[in-house]
Structures are given as C-alpha cells and as structure tokens.
Design a protein around this motif. Structure first.
Motif, short mmCIF file in Angstrom:
data_model
loop_
_atom_site.label_atom_id
_atom_site.label_comp_id
_atom_site.label_asym_id
_atom_site.label_seq_id
_atom_site.Cartn_x
_atom_site.Cartn_y
_atom_site.Cartn_z
N ILE A 16 0.84 -1.21 0.00
CA ILE A 16 0.00 0.00 0.00
C ILE A 16 0.87 1.25 0.00
O ILE A 16 0.53 2.26 -0.61
CB ILE A 16 -1.00 0.01 1.17
CG1 ILE A 16 -2.06 1.14 1.02
CG2 ILE A 16 -0.32 0.18 2.51
CD1 ILE A 16 -3.03 0.88 -0.06
N GLY A 17 2.03 1.20 0.64
CA GLY A 17 2.93 2.35 0.70
C GLY A 17 3.55 2.70 -0.64
O GLY A 17 3.82 3.86 -0.91
N VAL A 18 3.75 1.70 -1.50
CA VAL A 18 4.36 1.98 -2.81
C VAL A 18 3.33 2.07 -3.93
O VAL A 18 3.68 2.43 -5.05
CB VAL A 18 5.43 0.90 -3.17
CG1 VAL A 18 6.56 0.91 -2.15
CG2 VAL A 18 4.82 -0.46 -3.33
N SER A 19 2.07 1.78 -3.62
CA SER A 19 1.04 1.74 -4.68
C SER A 19 0.82 3.09 -5.36
O SER A 19 0.41 3.13 -6.51
CB SER A 19 -0.28 1.19 -4.15
OG SER A 19 -0.85 2.10 -3.22
N SER A 20 1.07 4.19 -4.67
CA SER A 20 0.89 5.49 -5.32
C SER A 20 2.14 5.94 -6.06
O SER A 20 2.11 6.93 -6.76
CB SER A 20 0.48 6.54 -4.29
OG SER A 20 1.52 6.73 -3.35
N LEU A 21 3.25 5.18 -5.90
CA LEU A 21 4.50 5.54 -6.56
C LEU A 21 4.84 4.64 -7.74
O LEU A 21 5.52 5.07 -8.67
CB LEU A 21 5.65 5.50 -5.55
CG LEU A 21 5.49 6.41 -4.32
CD1 LEU A 21 6.59 6.12 -3.31
CD2 LEU A 21 5.48 7.86 -4.73
#
Length: 166
Positions: A16-21
């Motif tokens: 979830i932490g990398v999903s926007s990147l």
C-alpha cells in the motif's frame, strides 16, 4: 484477501505504501514485490482512485429567520458590505417576505405581526432595508397596481367643465 496483500512488505515499505509511486508492473520488475490486488496498472490510476472527490456543497438554505435577516441588515448598514440583495414583501402590510441572499431566494421565517410599540415588526424591517441601502419591493401591491392601471378604481373622477362666462 486484499488487506493482507496491501500489508505485504515491499522494498522498505508495504504494498500500500508503494502503490501510489509504482504501478503493478513496476513494483514487480523494479522492486521484486508481488503487490497484485493492491496496486494499479498506472500511478495516475492509483492517484485518481485514492484521491477522494470533495463532497458537493450543500444546497443553499431556503429559509432565513427574521432575527438573522435583521442582523445581516445591521451589518450591511454598519460596514457597507452586504450579501442581502433585496427583500420582496408579499403583501401590502408586509406580513410575508422573501429575501434574496447570495443569489438564492429565502423565505423569512417568524416575521412578527405589525405592532407600532414593538421594535420587531414588518414595517421596521422595511426601515432596516432602507437604512442598509437594500432594495425592497411590495410585489403583491405592485401587481395589484399594474392590474388596475387604466381603470377608474385609481383614477381621479373627471370634474364637470364650467361654462365660459366671458
């Protein structure tokens, strides 16, 4: 389970932490993470999905209390800045009124009955409009006057002509 997938470790974060990147493909190929179920095919899609659209503004109120209108008119008079655009009194005695505020029509609630000894009365509201330079009309009275134009109801009677003496 999507929640479990989103909690998986990925690089120094979680899916979830990398999903926007990173997209799904990028998180797999570049980071070596299996985030399928918690990622998007493009970062733009992730941003669009996670950005909540602001709720629409509430509709303007359809009513205003007499006391609030009086307060707004006092502010208009004191500051010269006014959001009350006009007041339309719906009878000759101003027993009902509609105020136009910020582009919307609002029925004036709890309009008191006319009482010359009381500071809260329809005609005192007319005076407050005048003092605040807020236009006001008596629409029912104006309509009645328009409908009787040309009739003998409002016309002065013709006086008989006097005979010529010389």
């Amino acid at each position: 389970d999507a929640v479990a997938v989103c909690q998986r470790k990925c690089a120094l974060s979680t899916c979830i932490g990398v999903s926007s990147l990173f997209s799904c493909t990028e998180s797999t190929t570049m980071l070596g993470c299996d985030c399928v179920g918690c990622c998007f095919e493009s970062v733009a899609a992730a941003t669009a999905a996670t950005a909540a659209a602001p709720p629409p503004p509430p509709p303007p109120p359809k009513e205003i209390e007499y006391s609030e209108l009086v307060s707004r008119l006092s502010t208009c008079r004191e500051t010269g800045v006014c959001d009350v655009e006009r007041v339309d009194f719906k009878s000759a005695k101003a027993e009902a009124a509609v105020a136009r505020i910020g582009g919307s029509e609002r029925t004036v609630l709890n309009l008191p009955i006319e009482d010359p000894s009381n500071d809260s009365s329809p005609l005192k509201l007319v005076a407050r409009c005048r003092d605040a330079n807020v236009p006001y009309v008596f629409s029912d009275l104006q309509a009645a006057l328009k409908s009787t134009r040309g009739s003998s109801v409002l016309s002065a009677p013709k006086l008989p002509s006097l005979p010529k003496l010389f």
